[in-house]
Design a protein around this motif. Structure first.
Motif, PDB file in Angstrom:
ATOM      1  N   TYR A  10      -3.674  -0.114  -1.944  1.00  0.00           N
ATOM      2  CA  TYR A  10      -2.417  -0.745  -1.282  1.00  0.00           C
ATOM      3  C   TYR A  10      -2.830  -1.622  -0.026  1.00  0.00           C
ATOM      4  CZ  TYR A  10       0.172   1.630  -4.847  1.00  0.00           C
ATOM      5  OH  TYR A  10       0.572   2.051  -6.027  1.00  0.00           O
ATOM      6  N   LYS A  11      -4.132  -1.675   0.131  1.00  0.00           N
ATOM      7  CA  LYS A  11      -4.452  -2.413   1.392  1.00  0.00           C
ATOM      8  C   LYS A  11      -3.921  -2.040   2.664  1.00  0.00           C
ATOM      9  CE  LYS A  11      -6.114  -6.020  -1.652  1.00  0.00           C
ATOM     10  NZ  LYS A  11      -5.674  -5.855  -2.849  1.00  0.00           N
ATOM     11  N   ILE A  12      -3.928  -0.732   2.891  1.00  0.00           N
ATOM     12  CA  ILE A  12      -3.367  -0.226   4.097  1.00  0.00           C
ATOM     13  C   ILE A  12      -4.360   0.588   4.845  1.00  0.00           C
ATOM     14  CG2 ILE A  12      -1.739   1.472   5.136  1.00  0.00           C
ATOM     15  CD1 ILE A  12       0.184   1.268   2.641  1.00  0.00           C
ATOM     16  N   PRO A  13      -4.725   0.311   6.079  1.00  0.00           N
ATOM     17  CA  PRO A  13      -5.681   0.891   6.956  1.00  0.00           C
ATOM     18  C   PRO A  13      -5.677   2.393   6.695  1.00  0.00           C
ATOM     19  CG  PRO A  13      -4.927  -0.765   8.043  1.00  0.00           C
ATOM     20  CD  PRO A  13      -3.966  -0.690   6.919  1.00  0.00           C
ATOM     21  N   LEU A  14      -6.775   2.964   6.506  1.00  0.00           N
ATOM     22  CA  LEU A  14      -6.723   4.584   6.053  1.00  0.00           C
ATOM     23  C   LEU A  14      -6.007   5.296   7.506  1.00  0.00           C
ATOM     24  CD1 LEU A  14      -7.706   7.096   4.475  1.00  0.00           C
ATOM     25  CD2 LEU A  14      -9.944   6.684   5.522  1.00  0.00           C
ATOM     26  N   ALA A  77       2.452   5.530   0.112  1.00  0.00           N
ATOM     27  CA  ALA A  77       1.475   4.556   0.273  1.00  0.00           C
ATOM     28  C   ALA A  77       2.476   3.351  -0.048  1.00  0.00           C
ATOM     29  CB  ALA A  77       0.319   4.602  -0.528  1.00  0.00           C
ATOM     30  N   LYS A  78       3.185   3.327  -1.339  1.00  0.00           N
ATOM     31  CA  LYS A  78       4.212   2.138  -1.671  1.00  0.00           C
ATOM     32  C   LYS A  78       5.207   1.614  -0.534  1.00  0.00           C
ATOM     33  CE  LYS A  78       3.453   2.650  -6.731  1.00  0.00           C
ATOM     34  NZ  LYS A  78       4.314   3.173  -8.103  1.00  0.00           N
ATOM     35  N   ILE A  79       5.839   2.966  -0.092  1.00  0.00           N
ATOM     36  CA  ILE A  79       6.813   2.727   0.862  1.00  0.00           C
ATOM     37  C   ILE A  79       6.269   2.041   2.008  1.00  0.00           C
ATOM     38  CG2 ILE A  79       8.395   3.780   2.497  1.00  0.00           C
ATOM     39  CD1 ILE A  79       8.741   5.653   0.120  1.00  0.00           C
ATOM     40  N   LEU A  80       4.893   2.711   2.667  1.00  0.00           N
ATOM     41  CA  LEU A  80       4.243   2.095   3.821  1.00  0.00           C
ATOM     42  C   LEU A  80       3.952   0.457   3.412  1.00  0.00           C
ATOM     43  CD1 LEU A  80       2.134   5.063   5.005  1.00  0.00           C
ATOM     44  CD2 LEU A  80       4.218   4.066   6.210  1.00  0.00           C
ATOM     45  N   ASN A  81       3.708   0.314   2.316  1.00  0.00           N
ATOM     46  CA  ASN A  81       3.092  -1.048   1.960  1.00  0.00           C
ATOM     47  C   ASN A  81       3.989  -2.043   2.112  1.00  0.00           C
ATOM     48  OD1 ASN A  81       0.906  -2.713   0.950  1.00  0.00           O
ATOM     49  ND2 ASN A  81       1.944  -2.981  -0.971  1.00  0.00           N
ATOM     50  N   TYR A  84       4.856  -2.283   6.087  1.00  0.00           N
ATOM     51  CA  TYR A  84       3.374  -2.613   6.760  1.00  0.00           C
ATOM     52  C   TYR A  84       3.288  -4.013   6.713  1.00  0.00           C
ATOM     53  CZ  TYR A  84      -1.438  -2.513   8.317  1.00  0.00           C
ATOM     54  OH  TYR A  84      -2.663  -2.865   9.070  1.00  0.00           O
ATOM     55  N   TYR A  85       3.599  -4.806   5.531  1.00  0.00           N
ATOM     56  CA  TYR A  85       3.321  -6.319   5.544  1.00  0.00           C
ATOM     57  C   TYR A  85       4.511  -6.954   5.928  1.00  0.00           C
ATOM     58  CZ  TYR A  85      -1.261  -5.125   3.719  1.00  0.00           C
ATOM     59  OH  TYR A  85      -2.551  -4.691   3.452  1.00  0.00           O
ATOM     60  N   THR A  86       5.640  -6.271   6.201  1.00  0.00           N
ATOM     61  CA  THR A  86       6.701  -7.046   6.795  1.00  0.00           C
ATOM     62  C   THR A  86       6.216  -7.966   8.265  1.00  0.00           C
ATOM     63  OG1 THR A  86       7.891  -5.563   8.048  1.00  0.00           O
ATOM     64  CG2 THR A  86       8.427  -5.617   5.576  1.00  0.00           C
ATOM     65  N   SER A  87       5.328  -7.460   8.943  1.00  0.00           N
ATOM     66  CA  SER A  87       5.191  -7.910  10.394  1.00  0.00           C
ATOM     67  C   SER A  87       3.722  -7.502  10.656  1.00  0.00           C
ATOM     68  CB  SER A  87       6.292  -7.463  11.268  1.00  0.00           C
ATOM     69  OG  SER A  87       5.664  -7.659  12.454  1.00  0.00           O
ATOM     70  N   PRO A  88       2.832  -8.526  11.054  1.00  0.00           N
ATOM     71  CA  PRO A  88       1.692  -8.473  11.243  1.00  0.00           C
ATOM     72  C   PRO A  88       1.508  -7.776  13.014  1.00  0.00           C
ATOM     73  CG  PRO A  88       1.922 -10.619  10.676  1.00  0.00           C
ATOM     74  CD  PRO A  88       3.322 -10.044  10.710  1.00  0.00           C
ATOM     75  N   CYS A  94       0.994  -0.053  14.821  1.00  0.00           N
ATOM     76  CA  CYS A  94       0.867   1.101  14.150  1.00  0.00           C
ATOM     77  C   CYS A  94      -0.341   1.446  14.135  1.00  0.00           C
ATOM     78  CB  CYS A  94       1.512   0.938  12.678  1.00  0.00           C
ATOM     79  SG  CYS A  94       3.357   0.576  12.384  1.00  0.00           S
ATOM     80  N   VAL A  95      -1.316   0.818  14.066  1.00  0.00           N
ATOM     81  CA  VAL A  95      -2.481   0.975  14.055  1.00  0.00           C
ATOM     82  C   VAL A  95      -3.025   1.734  15.703  1.00  0.00           C
ATOM     83  CG1 VAL A  95      -5.264   0.217  13.962  1.00  0.00           C
ATOM     84  CG2 VAL A  95      -3.557  -0.322  12.247  1.00  0.00           C
ATOM     85  N   LYS A  96      -2.643   0.937  16.423  1.00  0.00           N
ATOM     86  CA  LYS A  96      -2.881   1.509  17.752  1.00  0.00           C
ATOM     87  C   LYS A  96      -2.207   2.491  17.975  1.00  0.00           C
ATOM     88  CE  LYS A  96      -3.856  -3.146  19.932  1.00  0.00           C
ATOM     89  NZ  LYS A  96      -3.388  -4.197  20.647  1.00  0.00           N
ATOM     90  N   LYS A  97      -0.879   3.005  17.792  1.00  0.00           N
ATOM     91  CA  LYS A  97      -0.239   4.000  18.214  1.00  0.00           C
ATOM     92  C   LYS A  97      -0.830   5.337  17.523  1.00  0.00           C
ATOM     93  CE  LYS A  97       3.038   4.764  20.778  1.00  0.00           C
ATOM     94  NZ  LYS A  97       2.704   5.149  22.080  1.00  0.00           N
ATOM     95  N   THR A  98      -1.450   5.086  16.256  1.00  0.00           N
ATOM     96  CA  THR A  98      -1.850   6.160  15.352  1.00  0.00           C
ATOM     97  C   THR A  98      -3.361   6.616  16.054  1.00  0.00           C
ATOM     98  OG1 THR A  98      -0.968   5.302  13.475  1.00  0.00           O
ATOM     99  CG2 THR A  98      -2.924   6.758  12.910  1.00  0.00           C
TER     100      THR A  98
END
Length: 109
Positions: A10-14, A77-81, A84-88, A94-98
């Motif tokens: 789903y091309k979501i960062p691990l 993952a589908k929900i996140l996908n 996730y792709y609604t806004s860069p 999200c990456v920084k917070k995680t």
């Protein structure tokens, strides 16, 4: 391995998938109840399994969400996908917070 596979599919960062699973359920699909019987992890808001997918999401199979960890992770993952792709900007945040929450050393693939 399941998180890594869904990350690629789903091309979501691990780091995002790991962070969600950890924050939502400590990554646990199942737990023991008071009678020491294995039951699905269900939260107070009816989130189910490792990814805490709710039935408010359309077309989800309750039995599979509860007992099939691969299905649960994929539905999450589908929900996140979709989100996730609604806004860069949201994705970067999200990456920084995680990374802050689980530690940058735990975010490598």
């Amino acid at each position: 391995l399941m998180l890594r596979n869904m990350s690629k599919k789903y091309k979501i960062p691990l780091v995002i998938l790991k962070g969600i699973a950890y924050a939502e359920s400590n990554g646990l699909q199942y737990r023991y109840n008071n009678e020491h019987i294995v039951v699905p992890t269900v939260s107070y808001d009816c989130g189910i399994g490792a990814m805490q997918v709710t039935l408010f999401s359309p077309r989800k199979d309750l039995g599979r969400l509860c007992w099939d960890v691969t299905y649960n992770i994929e539905q999450g993952a589908k929900i996140l996908n979709d989100k996730y792709y609604t806004s860069p900007e949201l994705a970067e945040y999200c990456v920084k917070k995680t990374e802050e929450i689980i530690g940058k050393e735990n975010t490598t693939e």
